[in-house]
Design a protein around this motif. Structure first.
Motif, short mmCIF file in Angstrom:
data_model
loop_
_atom_site.label_atom_id
_atom_site.label_comp_id
_atom_site.label_asym_id
_atom_site.label_seq_id
_atom_site.Cartn_x
_atom_site.Cartn_y
_atom_site.Cartn_z
N ARG A 1 -8.72 11.79 -5.49
CA ARG A 1 -7.94 11.47 -4.05
C ARG A 1 -8.17 10.47 -3.71
O ARG A 1 -9.03 9.82 -4.35
N LEU A 2 -7.07 9.32 -3.87
CA LEU A 2 -7.26 8.10 -3.44
C LEU A 2 -7.28 7.73 -2.24
O LEU A 2 -6.50 8.00 -0.92
N GLU A 3 -7.91 6.27 -1.97
CA GLU A 3 -7.79 5.78 -0.57
C GLU A 3 -8.06 4.10 -1.30
O GLU A 3 -9.62 3.70 -1.61
N GLY A 4 -7.11 3.62 -1.23
CA GLY A 4 -7.59 2.21 -1.13
C GLY A 4 -7.47 1.71 -2.35
O GLY A 4 -7.96 0.97 -2.73
N PHE A 5 -6.92 2.20 -3.89
CA PHE A 5 -6.94 2.40 -4.86
C PHE A 5 -6.41 1.19 -5.86
O PHE A 5 -5.27 1.24 -5.10
N GLY A 6 -7.61 0.24 -6.26
CA GLY A 6 -6.12 -0.63 -6.57
C GLY A 6 -6.81 -2.54 -6.86
O GLY A 6 -8.27 -1.62 -6.62
N PRO A 7 -6.70 -4.12 -7.24
CA PRO A 7 -5.44 -3.90 -6.82
C PRO A 7 -4.43 -3.42 -8.25
O PRO A 7 -6.05 -3.49 -9.91
N ILE B 1 2.39 -6.07 -6.58
CA ILE B 1 0.11 -5.47 -6.68
C ILE B 1 0.53 -5.41 -5.91
O ILE B 1 1.31 -4.89 -4.38
N VAL B 2 0.20 -3.59 -5.76
CA VAL B 2 -0.14 -2.73 -5.21
C VAL B 2 -1.18 -1.99 -5.22
O VAL B 2 -2.56 -1.86 -5.47
N TRP B 3 -1.79 -1.23 -3.68
CA TRP B 3 -3.35 -0.27 -3.12
C TRP B 3 -2.24 1.12 -3.15
O TRP B 3 -1.37 0.86 -2.76
N LEU B 4 -2.78 1.76 -3.86
CA LEU B 4 -2.77 3.39 -3.70
C LEU B 4 -3.21 3.93 -2.90
O LEU B 4 -5.07 4.26 -3.02
N ASP B 5 -3.02 5.15 -2.35
CA ASP B 5 -3.65 6.56 -1.74
C ASP B 5 -2.77 7.33 -2.34
O ASP B 5 -1.73 7.21 -2.96
N GLY B 6 -3.84 8.59 -1.61
CA GLY B 6 -2.73 10.26 -2.26
C GLY B 6 -3.49 10.97 -3.37
O GLY B 6 -4.71 10.70 -3.73
N ARG C 1 1.11 -1.16 0.39
CA ARG C 1 -0.11 -0.24 0.19
C ARG C 1 1.36 1.37 -0.17
O ARG C 1 1.21 1.18 1.18
N LEU C 2 0.71 1.97 -1.27
CA LEU C 2 1.90 3.12 -1.24
C LEU C 2 0.82 4.58 -1.21
O LEU C 2 -0.36 4.29 -1.42
#
Length: 208
Positions: free
Chosen positions: A163-169, A25-30, A7-8
């Motif tokens: 704005r992203l919170e837990g975007f993914g995978p 595999i990544v989940w994205l915030d920001g 999670r990045l």
């Protein structure tokens, strides 16, 4: 390489981008800038080096090939959906955009060409691949549209900031060292092609 999802928070630093490996595999915030439009890419290229032509937060930031539709509720713009689009459509623009803005991350569907891979390696950036047909899942992680740029364009083409919170995978499909899942798949396909053609040719032969 660990198989555990990361999670990045965006934007990534070049050091963070260079620490990622193909296949993770990544989940994205920001925050991220997005568009699905050709005219937007053209304006971005034309605006490189022109003071005030582009939003400041694009530099060293994150840029996704992704369309969106939003509604206003209580003074906020909330997504009806976000939907990634095919990145190779923009290969003619992206090397200049990646280098000119020092992007540490970009993303969309279907990968990008070698010119983009080279540009990402030079600046220290990665490409996140988003699963096709996963708009409902991805939309859950795009929690708010913060602003738009070039509002004379249709909504899908505007340069939007989310704005992203837990975007993914999402998957690291091109890393900052020039490695690409797509190149690996192409090499594998080319290696298998002679055998496939030989088998097809044999199957076409009439029985004796």
């Amino acid at each position: 390489m660990s198989d555990a999802p990361l999670r990045l928070t965006l934007p990534l630093t070049p050091e963070q981008a260079r620490s990622l490996e193909v296949g993770q595999i990544v989940w994205l915030d920001g925050t991220v800038r997005t568009t699905a439009g050709f005219p937007t890419h053209k304006r971005m290229v034309e605006g490189l080096g022109v003071p005030g032509a582009l939003p400041d937060d694009l530099r060293g930031g994150t840029f996704f090939h992704m369309g969106s539709s939003c509604r206003e509720e209580g003074g906020r713009w909330l997504p009806n959906y976000v939907n990634p689009t095919t990145s190779t459509r923009f290969d003619a623009f992206m090397p200049d955009i990646i280098r000119g803005l020092g992007l540490t991350a970009t993303g969309g569907k279907g990968g990008m060409g070698q010119g983009c891979v080279d540009a990402l390696r030079e600046v220290g950036g990665v490409y996140f691949s988003m699963p096709g047909g996963a708009s409902p899942l991805l939309s859950e992680g795009a929690v708010e549209r913060l602003s738009t740029h070039w509002d004379d364009l249709i909504e899908q083409f505007r340069l939007a900031r989310f704005r992203l919170e837990g975007f993914g995978p999402v998957t690291v499909a091109i890393d900052a060292h020039g490695n690409s899942l797509y190149a690996t798949l192409q090499d594998t396909a080319r290696a298998r092609l002679p055998g496939i053609l030989q088998k097809l040719a044999a199957e076409r032969q009439p029985p004796e």
